[in-house]
Scaffold this active site. Structure first.
Site, PDB file in Angstrom:
ATOM      1  N   ASP A  29      43.014  63.183  49.112  1.00  0.00           N
ATOM      2  CA  ASP A  29      43.343  61.774  48.942  1.00  0.00           C
ATOM      3  C   ASP A  29      43.778  61.206  50.286  1.00  0.00           C
ATOM      4  O   ASP A  29      44.592  61.823  51.007  1.00  0.00           O
ATOM      5  CB  ASP A  29      44.458  61.609  47.908  1.00  0.00           C
ATOM      6  CG  ASP A  29      44.677  60.154  47.532  1.00  0.00           C
ATOM      7  OD1 ASP A  29      43.937  59.657  46.672  1.00  0.00           O
ATOM      8  OD2 ASP A  29      45.585  59.520  48.113  1.00  0.00           O
ATOM      9  N   ASN A  40      43.566  48.998  54.227  1.00  0.00           N
ATOM     10  CA  ASN A  40      42.908  47.794  53.713  1.00  0.00           C
ATOM     11  C   ASN A  40      43.697  46.538  54.049  1.00  0.00           C
ATOM     12  O   ASN A  40      43.121  45.506  54.432  1.00  0.00           O
ATOM     13  CB  ASN A  40      42.738  47.908  52.196  1.00  0.00           C
ATOM     14  CG  ASN A  40      41.582  48.813  51.811  1.00  0.00           C
ATOM     15  OD1 ASN A  40      40.607  48.958  52.548  1.00  0.00           O
ATOM     16  ND2 ASN A  40      41.685  49.455  50.649  1.00  0.00           N
ATOM     17  N   ASP A  58      36.179  50.581  53.834  1.00  0.00           N
ATOM     18  CA  ASP A  58      34.924  51.205  53.412  1.00  0.00           C
ATOM     19  C   ASP A  58      34.353  52.081  54.516  1.00  0.00           C
ATOM     20  O   ASP A  58      33.838  53.186  54.256  1.00  0.00           O
ATOM     21  CB  ASP A  58      33.901  50.130  53.025  1.00  0.00           C
ATOM     22  CG  ASP A  58      34.258  49.424  51.723  1.00  0.00           C
ATOM     23  OD1 ASP A  58      35.110  49.948  50.987  1.00  0.00           O
ATOM     24  OD2 ASP A  58      33.681  48.358  51.454  1.00  0.00           O
ATOM     25  N   GLU A  81      39.836  56.217  46.891  1.00  0.00           N
ATOM     26  CA  GLU A  81      39.978  56.883  48.187  1.00  0.00           C
ATOM     27  C   GLU A  81      40.156  58.381  48.026  1.00  0.00           C
ATOM     28  O   GLU A  81      40.650  59.056  48.934  1.00  0.00           O
ATOM     29  CB  GLU A  81      41.157  56.298  48.962  1.00  0.00           C
ATOM     30  CG  GLU A  81      42.527  56.548  48.363  1.00  0.00           C
ATOM     31  CD  GLU A  81      42.951  55.487  47.348  1.00  0.00           C
ATOM     32  OE1 GLU A  81      44.161  55.389  47.092  1.00  0.00           O
ATOM     33  OE2 GLU A  81      42.078  54.760  46.828  1.00  0.00           O
TER      34      GLU A  81
END
Length: 367
Positions: free
Chosen positions: A226, A234, A243, A269
């Site tokens: 993770d 973000n 992304d 993610e």
């Protein structure tokens, strides 16, 4: 002769219609017992065609046996063409007759011409009929050795034009049947790939992960990874940069994992890696290598680095859902233990009566 060759043409198309069912996947495998069985079926098709020839003189007969040989050569190469032609040539040798001295060179000429035309004519596929001039070249020398038989020029004039036309028509019609099959298999492969591939990263998606999870067995292991503080990425750099970070991590996992392992985008993610045949301390080493590879890799999208937390579990005789739960709990422990570390599920002892908490095997505190 026209009637016999027309029957041979119909038989050729029917045999190729049956042969199409031997092609079950795309790309078509070129080795293994399935490939050998398929070449045997092509050879059998040629032998069946020889059972219904058009006799043109004592010891001389013609048919469309060259078409399966040409297909094997065009699709799989000259060696495959020779393997398909061998039983046909042996049977023709057993039949004997003066026509033998024209039959064998004719079949060899088809293999040679088709092998040369492979550089120009593509493998059988949709719209293959557009390459009919190349197909004519493949069969152009089939029947030419008739000239060297007794009454050869007369036989050649009588047989060659019709034999050439029937071979070309037979190849285009029979291979057209196979091309439709290939087209369907190709589309099916593309749809399956789209259904089992994550569009953003190109890794296997959750559906592919679930399928491969079912195939796990003794010696295999599971890692869950993770991205740490991904929301911060973000919020700071935008979702487009997020992304790109996921795409770079996906490429890292593919590069750093062992060749027989496979990485997946597990969701959001989070990534997963199924490890095959992990021996000794291999699970710890792979988990740490993947964690370290991400940590030291500069992300182009952010101009900095990101870290991942890793949780792992070795395969055990437990339900697969429990195996995933163990890896997830190890990941949870890594997250709450400071992030940027790898943890694996501890060794379970039957005397304990229950599963222990995950234990840290490798740890590097986040800067």
């Amino acid at each position: 002769m026209l009637r016999e060759l027309f029957f041979n043409l119909c038989l050729l198309i029917s045999l190729h219609y049956l042969l199409r069912f031997t092609f079950r996947s795309w790309p078509v495998p070129r080795r293994g017992w399935r490939h050998a069985l398929r070449l045997s079926a092509l050879a059998a098709a040629g032998l069946i065609l020889m059972l219904f020839p058009a006799p043109i003189a004592p010891g001389v007969q013609v048919d469309l046996r060259a078409v399966p040989v040409a297909f094997a050569t065009l699709q799989f190469g000259p060696l495959a063409g020779v393997l398909v032609a061998l039983p046909i040539m042996l049977y023709r040798a057993l039949l004997g007759g003066v026509g033998l001295y024209a039959a064998l060179p004719s079949l060899l000429s088809v293999i040679v011409a088709t092998a040369l035309m492979r550089r120009v004519v593509p493998a059988v596929g949709p719209l293959f009929w557009r390459h009919w001039p190349g197909v004519i070249v493949m069969f152009a020398f089939n029947g030419v050795p008739l000239l060297f038989l007794p009454d050869g020029p007369q036989l050649f004039t009588q047989v060659y034009p019709l034999l050439l036309v029937m071979n070309v028509l037979g190849a285009l019609a029979a291979w057209g049947v196979l091309s439709e099959r290939f087209h369907v298999l190709r589309l099916t492969r593309q749809w399956q790939s789209a259904a089992l591939t994550d569009a953003l990263t190109g890794l296997g998606n959750r559906r592919q992960f679930d399928l491969d999870l079912e195939a796990m067995g003794p010696g295999d292991a599971l890692l869950l990874l993770d991205v740490d503080h991904f929301k911060r990425v973000n919020d700071t750099h935008g979702h487009h940069a997020g992304d790109e970070v996921l795409q770079e991590i996906a490429r890292l996992l593919e590069r750093e994992a062992r060749g027989r392992d496979r990485a997946y985008r597990y969701g959001g993610e989070e990534f997963a890696v199924i490890l095959r045949d992990v021996k000794g301390d291999g699970l710890n080493r792979v988990a740490e290598r993947l964690r370290a590879a991400v940590e030291r890799h500069p992300m182009r999208a952010t101009g900095g680095t990101v870290t991942v937390s890793v949780g792992g579990a070795s395969w055990a005789s437990v339900p697969l859902r429990q195996l995933v739960q163990r890896a997830d709990e190890a990941l949870y422990a890594a997250k709450h233990g400071g992030r940027n570390q790898a943890r694996v599920w501890g060794i379970w002892s039957p005397a304990q009566g229950s599963d222990p908490a995950p234990r840290t095997v490798l740890r590097r505190p986040q800067p």
